[in-house]
Motif scaffolding. Structure first.
Motif, mmCIF file in Angstrom:
data_model
loop_
_atom_site.group_PDB
_atom_site.id
_atom_site.type_symbol
_atom_site.label_atom_id
_atom_site.label_comp_id
_atom_site.label_asym_id
_atom_site.label_seq_id
_atom_site.Cartn_x
_atom_site.Cartn_y
_atom_site.Cartn_z
ATOM 1 N N GLU A 116 0.841 -1.190 0.000
ATOM 2 C CA GLU A 116 0.000 0.000 0.000
ATOM 3 C C GLU A 116 0.881 1.248 0.000
ATOM 4 O O GLU A 116 2.005 1.207 0.516
ATOM 5 C CB GLU A 116 -0.900 0.008 1.238
ATOM 6 C CG GLU A 116 -1.912 -1.121 1.284
ATOM 7 C CD GLU A 116 -2.964 -0.982 0.201
ATOM 8 O OE1 GLU A 116 -3.374 0.158 -0.086
ATOM 9 O OE2 GLU A 116 -3.365 -2.019 -0.345
ATOM 10 N N PRO A 117 0.396 2.362 -0.536
ATOM 11 C CA PRO A 117 1.182 3.603 -0.514
ATOM 12 C C PRO A 117 1.618 4.012 0.885
ATOM 13 O O PRO A 117 2.715 4.522 1.072
ATOM 14 C CB PRO A 117 0.235 4.632 -1.124
ATOM 15 C CG PRO A 117 -0.670 3.840 -2.000
ATOM 16 C CD PRO A 117 -0.845 2.514 -1.285
ATOM 17 N N SER A 118 0.775 3.755 1.878
ATOM 18 C CA SER A 118 1.136 4.135 3.244
ATOM 19 C C SER A 118 2.362 3.348 3.722
ATOM 20 O O SER A 118 3.194 3.873 4.463
ATOM 21 C CB SER A 118 -0.032 3.918 4.201
ATOM 22 O OG SER A 118 -0.418 2.559 4.205
ATOM 23 N N GLU A 119 2.490 2.096 3.296
ATOM 24 C CA GLU A 119 3.662 1.303 3.662
ATOM 25 C C GLU A 119 4.918 1.896 3.009
ATOM 26 O O GLU A 119 5.974 1.978 3.639
ATOM 27 C CB GLU A 119 3.487 -0.153 3.232
ATOM 28 C CG GLU A 119 2.392 -0.884 3.977
ATOM 29 C CD GLU A 119 2.201 -2.287 3.448
ATOM 30 O OE1 GLU A 119 3.188 -3.045 3.407
ATOM 31 O OE2 GLU A 119 1.069 -2.611 3.060
ATOM 32 N N PHE A 120 4.795 2.295 1.751
ATOM 33 C CA PHE A 120 5.910 2.909 1.057
ATOM 34 C C PHE A 120 6.330 4.201 1.749
ATOM 35 O O PHE A 120 7.515 4.440 1.971
ATOM 36 C CB PHE A 120 5.544 3.190 -0.403
ATOM 37 C CG PHE A 120 6.605 3.966 -1.126
ATOM 38 C CD1 PHE A 120 7.770 3.352 -1.555
ATOM 39 C CD2 PHE A 120 6.450 5.320 -1.345
ATOM 40 C CE1 PHE A 120 8.763 4.067 -2.205
ATOM 41 C CE2 PHE A 120 7.431 6.054 -2.001
ATOM 42 C CZ PHE A 120 8.582 5.422 -2.427
#
Length: 68
Positions: A44-48
């Motif tokens: 997910e973008p939040s993980e990135f």
């Protein structure tokens, strides 16, 4: 007789080719450190963003400690 790399560098540090080779190795090591983080494709973008933020914090901390 075996020679240590540090002995060679200490004796030849003023040689432009040796100095250039050392800078090249330092850049390669920095590049590897900068690319050690990886995420699965499905992340997910939040993980990135979390990994990127952690990396930036570590890099800033490292630069502060090294006087860079």
């Amino acid at each position: 007789m075996q020679y240590k790399l540090s002995d060679f560098m200490g004796k030849n540090i003023d040689v432009p080719e040796v100095r250039s080779a050392l800078k090249s190795v330092e850049r390669q090591i920095e590049t590897m450190r900068n690319h050690l983080c990886s995420l699965p494709f499905e992340s997910e973008p939040s993980e990135f963003l979390k990994v990127l933020s952690d990396w930036q914090t570590q890099k800033k901390h490292s630069e502060d400690n090294n006087g860079g």
